[in-house]
Design an enzyme around this catalytic site. Sequence first.
Site, PDB file in Angstrom:
ATOM      1  N   ASP A 249       0.861  -1.187   0.000  1.00 21.64           N
ATOM      2  CA  ASP A 249       0.000   0.000   0.000  1.00 21.64           C
ATOM      3  C   ASP A 249       0.895   1.235   0.000  1.00 21.64           C
ATOM      4  O   ASP A 249       1.831   1.325   0.813  1.00 21.64           O
ATOM      5  CB  ASP A 249      -0.902  -0.004   1.240  1.00 21.64           C
ATOM      6  CG  ASP A 249      -1.888   1.145   1.216  1.00 21.64           C
ATOM      7  OD1 ASP A 249      -2.965   0.991   0.608  1.00 21.64           O
ATOM      8  OD2 ASP A 249      -1.571   2.198   1.807  1.00 21.64           O
TER       9      ASP A 249
ATOM     10  N   GLU B 147      -4.689   2.261  -4.393  1.00 19.97           N
ATOM     11  CA  GLU B 147      -3.229   2.365  -4.302  1.00 19.97           C
ATOM     12  C   GLU B 147      -2.609   1.090  -3.735  1.00 19.97           C
ATOM     13  O   GLU B 147      -1.460   1.091  -3.303  1.00 19.97           O
ATOM     14  CB  GLU B 147      -2.832   3.567  -3.438  1.00 19.97           C
ATOM     15  CG  GLU B 147      -3.210   3.459  -1.978  1.00 19.97           C
ATOM     16  CD  GLU B 147      -4.618   3.980  -1.667  1.00 19.97           C
ATOM     17  OE1 GLU B 147      -4.890   4.259  -0.499  1.00 19.97           O
ATOM     18  OE2 GLU B 147      -5.419   4.120  -2.607  1.00 19.97           O
TER      19      GLU B 147
END
Length: 388
Positions: free
Chosen positions: A261, A304
């Site tokens: 992440d 993301e």
Amino acid sequence: MSEVQALNPKDDDPILNGVGKLVALIFGPDRHTRSRTAAILMCALMYMICCWAAFYVAELGMIRPFAPRLLLVTTVPVYAVLYALIRSGKTRHFKDPALMIPQNIFALLSISFAYTALGPYDRGVVMVLIALVMVFGMYTHTPKQSALVGGGAMLLLGLSMGVLSHIDPAYYPPKFELIRFELMVGTLPPLTFTAYQISTWRNRLIKQRRELKLALEQVQQLATHDSLTGLCNRRHMQDKLENCVGRFDRYGERFTAVLIDLDHFKQVNDRHGHRVGDDCLSNFAKAAVTVLRDTDTIARWGGEEFLILMPNTSQDKTTVALERLRTALADTALSSAVPALRVTFSAGVAVHDSVTSLSQTLERADQALYQAKALGRDRVEMAPPVKR
């Protein structure tokens, strides 16, 4: 030997291996070369049959005696050279890899010579040979080549008829030559036009098939890859993960799942806009593909988040790979609009184990990622081994 073995001979059968080697030696090592050498050898066989027939016709007095020998001594070296060029693969990158145009030129010259050597009343058979050449080229020539072959045939035969009837009117009666010329003019143009049309349709079909193949590849790319980053999408990665689970169950090949992440990515979008955010995602993907192994697969898992699948990789090797990615990311300009912009990432790593399912392995990687974030981000956390 059992019945199954008899019906399914082993690959190491010396007879089969010997036949395969002989076929490869004569026809070539690959499918395209074999197809072309088979065609050239078939044409050579047809010429040999025609030469044999010419010797027989010469015995009947229907053709001049020197003609069969001349045809034979020209045919053998010409087709030996053509076969050698194709078999060696030297024509592979030619526009005409099967050398059909040189073959057609040689065929027209041979037919024109045969026309001049045949007796006054037997030359009509040459028209059939011209038609054979035209039909043979319908499915290999371009439209332009078909027109050139047809026009060349008419020009060569027309010149032969006119010149020879003028030089030797006794052996080439002008009235007979005029009749044959009229027949040629009445038959070859329609045949040439037909060959031209078929070649046009064939080329159009080839173009459509090529466009359809390209379209299918694009559809497959869209269905399996993320449009922004070019990485595998979640659905395609799920299939790859399931395949790895199958290999693990059958062969014991371990794999590691790494869930990544990008840290504080929402702030990038809020401060610089979504276009800069998209640049960050795209350039992160490029950096990851550069440093990872060819056997590793990275996918955009959502937003993301990214998932890396690393076959046959221990936790230590995974840590080394992620450090390489961290170093590369620190040296990568993620957006031309904000050259100084850099982002870090947090990662959770889980090695798939036989006592867990795929969903549990991914859950363990997610929990390790959550722990990396809770401990301050910009770090890698390993999911603990599963207790048996």
